[in-house]
Write an enzyme that holds these catalytic residues in place. Structure first.
Site, PDB file in Angstrom:
ATOM      1  N   GLU A   1      39.197  34.774  35.214  1.00 36.52           N
ATOM      2  CA  GLU A   1      39.333  34.958  37.194  1.00 36.52           C
ATOM      3  C   GLU A   1      40.783  36.348  36.798  1.00 36.52           C
ATOM      4  O   GLU A   1      41.507  36.428  35.939  1.00 36.52           O
ATOM      5  CB  GLU A   1      40.207  33.577  37.629  1.00 36.52           C
ATOM      6  CG  GLU A   1      40.020  33.103  37.441  1.00 36.52           C
ATOM      7  CD  GLU A   1      39.013  32.642  38.996  1.00 36.52           C
ATOM      8  OE1 GLU A   1      38.652  33.854  39.713  1.00 36.52           O
ATOM      9  OE2 GLU A   1      38.218  31.819  38.920  1.00 36.52           O
TER      10      GLU A   1
ATOM     11  N   CYS B   1      46.446  39.152  42.829  1.00 38.34           N
ATOM     12  CA  CYS B   1      45.365  40.097  42.516  1.00 38.34           C
ATOM     13  C   CYS B   1      44.163  40.195  43.345  1.00 38.34           C
ATOM     14  O   CYS B   1      43.004  41.261  43.610  1.00 38.34           O
ATOM     15  CB  CYS B   1      44.407  38.982  41.115  1.00 38.34           C
ATOM     16  SG  CYS B   1      44.136  37.433  42.124  1.00 38.34           S
TER      17      CYS B   1
END
Length: 468
Positions: A209, A243
């Site tokens: 990720e 993010c």
């Protein structure tokens, strides 16, 4: 290697079959719920110390969203664990064909510092639900939260099957030398490459990720006030250390002139005339990150904000204009409360700009025209997409979360987490009798035998009609 014994101990526990029964998995998942409830105040205090995080933001992103994942998993685990029976050809109608979801074994979860509870707990929920043993490596950057997790979490989970390892780069490097059956990493692309190289030595599958520069296109036809509020919230939540935050805006010069006063008003409405005094605006996690983000302020021209206080690790909510694609701020993920605006002529140019760069973790598009939003969705590629808002795609446990290309590999959330940490094992069980039915496949071969096999094993298109 200092972790060989720990990994071996967990592997022995997994091989014993201890983690496989549903009752065991449910008990460990419920223990995670108690951890969140019992340690709520400590979590609030630790994230406030590490990131200056407002209690509201912590409760939303670190506690409520984790509980949603937990409850979604507990509500559906018995169904997810069931064998999935599949279609069969005529030759196998009397057999049992199914997919069994097996645990991988001993799993390593490496978490980042920006959401220090969420980013280890959500994958942990999936790993436990799938029946794995797990080593959790929280980030050493968010120091108070790391200490809380290391000291408190083992008291809730089975120590024979779950462990927390602390430390920095040296400890993580030694940890990665061990053979794991699955590695789940959340962090930056450069570190993701290191993790993937370490995993490759043992042919260990990974989920990465990662981050990226998430574009946000704003068309000329939209509600400017709503756009400004939704973009400002997504960009400045957790002081921009998210993010999936919109990393830069793409709009025409005319739209920029409308957006700037609207963004200024949104920031004032959210954080007051001096955001440094707001209890709802966070801080940069440490001095190293502060200095990195501060250097990015040299790109373009400050239109809103720009104030900094190194002693307090404070950077004001900032909007930059006159930014060029070659500027430093457009070469890396910002991961701070700065929003650059890139001027484009139209939607086509915006899409070309997005497609000329690495594929991001998220693409955002704002327009009153559904046709425009759909065009951006259709003609770009990214881990996820959200039209006319920011961050909200992350809140649904029913949607997969993950990157593509430079922004990541694999996915999780809800059932996707369970599937990520499960090996889909194709299984066929046949009876010992009726051997005459197998005769056509045995030598000596003949066209007649092949005709029988083809007739009973062929998969035909629905438009075809086969006469036997």
């Amino acid at each position: 290697n200092p972790f060989v014994g720990l990994v071996s101990h967990l592997r022995a526990s997994w091989l014993s079959g201890k983690t496989r029964p549903m009752e065991y998995r449910v008990a460990q998942l419920e223990a995670l719920g108690r951890f969140l409830n019992d340690k709520k105040q400590q979590i609030l205090e630790a994230t406030a110390s590490d990131l200056g995080k407002a209690p509201f933001e912590t409760e939303l992103s670190e506690i409520l969203m984790c509980k949603n994942e937990l409850h979604e998993t507990l509500n559906n685990l018995s169904r997810w664990m069931k064998d999935e029976h599949v279609d069969k050809t005529m030759a196998m109608q009397l057999d049992s064909a199914f997919i069994r979801k097996d645990p991988y074994g001993v799993v390593l979860i490496i978490a980042p510092w920006n959401y220090p509870i969420h980013h280890f707990l959500v994958p942990l929920i999936g790993a436990i639900a799938a029946g794995n043993c797990v080593i959790i490596k929280p980030s050493e950057v968010s120091k108070k939260t790391e200490r809380l997790v290391a000291e408190a979490l083992p008291g809730y989970l089975d120590k024979d099957c779950f462990a927390v390892v602390t430390g920095g780069v040296p400890e993580t490097t030694r940890l990665l030398e061990n053979k794991f059956d699955y590695i789940f990493f959340t962090g930056s692309p450069p570190v993701g490459r290191i993790v993937m190289m370490a995993a490759a030595k043992h042919l260990t599958p990974v989920t990465l990720e990662l981050g990226g520069k998430n574009p946000c296109y704003v068309s000329d036809t939209c509600d400017v006030s709503n756009v400004a509020r939704r973009v400002a919230w997504g960009r400045f939540f957790n002081a921009g250390q998210t993010c999936i935050a919109p990393d830069y805006l793409l709009c025409t010069l005319e739209m920029q002139e409308k957006l700037l006063p609207a963004l200024r008003k949104a920031i004032d409405d959210f954080y007051g005339p001096n955001p440094q005094e707001s209890l709802d605006f966070g801080r940069i996690v440490n001095d190293k990150q502060f200095q990195r983000v501060q250097r990015l302020l040299s790109s373009g021209r400050v239109a809103i904000g720009g104030q900094t206080d190194e002693a307090a690790r404070y950077i004001a909510p900032t909007v930059l204009v006159d930014v060029q694609p070659s500027d430093p701020i457009m070469q890396e993920e910002i991961f701070g409360p700065i929003l650059p605006i890139i001027i484009i002529a139209n939607m086509d140019e915006a899409i070309d700009f997005i497609n000329s760069r690495e594929r991001p973790l998220a693409v955002y598009a704002f327009s009153s025209s559904d046709k425009v939003v759909n065009q951006v969705l259709k003609r770009t590629s990214s881990g996820g997409f959200c039209g006319n808002d920011t961050l909200m795609q992350f809140a649904l446990t029913s949607l997969p979360f993950g990157g593509i290309g430079n922004s990541g590999l694999g996915m999780h959330h809800g059932k996707f987490s369970f599937d990520t940490f499960s090996h889909s094992r194709g299984c066929l069980k046949r009876g010992m009798g009726r051997e005459s039915l197998n005769t056509p496949r045995y030598p000596p071969y003949s066209q007649k035998k092949f005709g029988v096999i083809r007739a009973t094993s062929k998969v035909t298109r629905k438009s075809e009609c086969t006469l036997l």
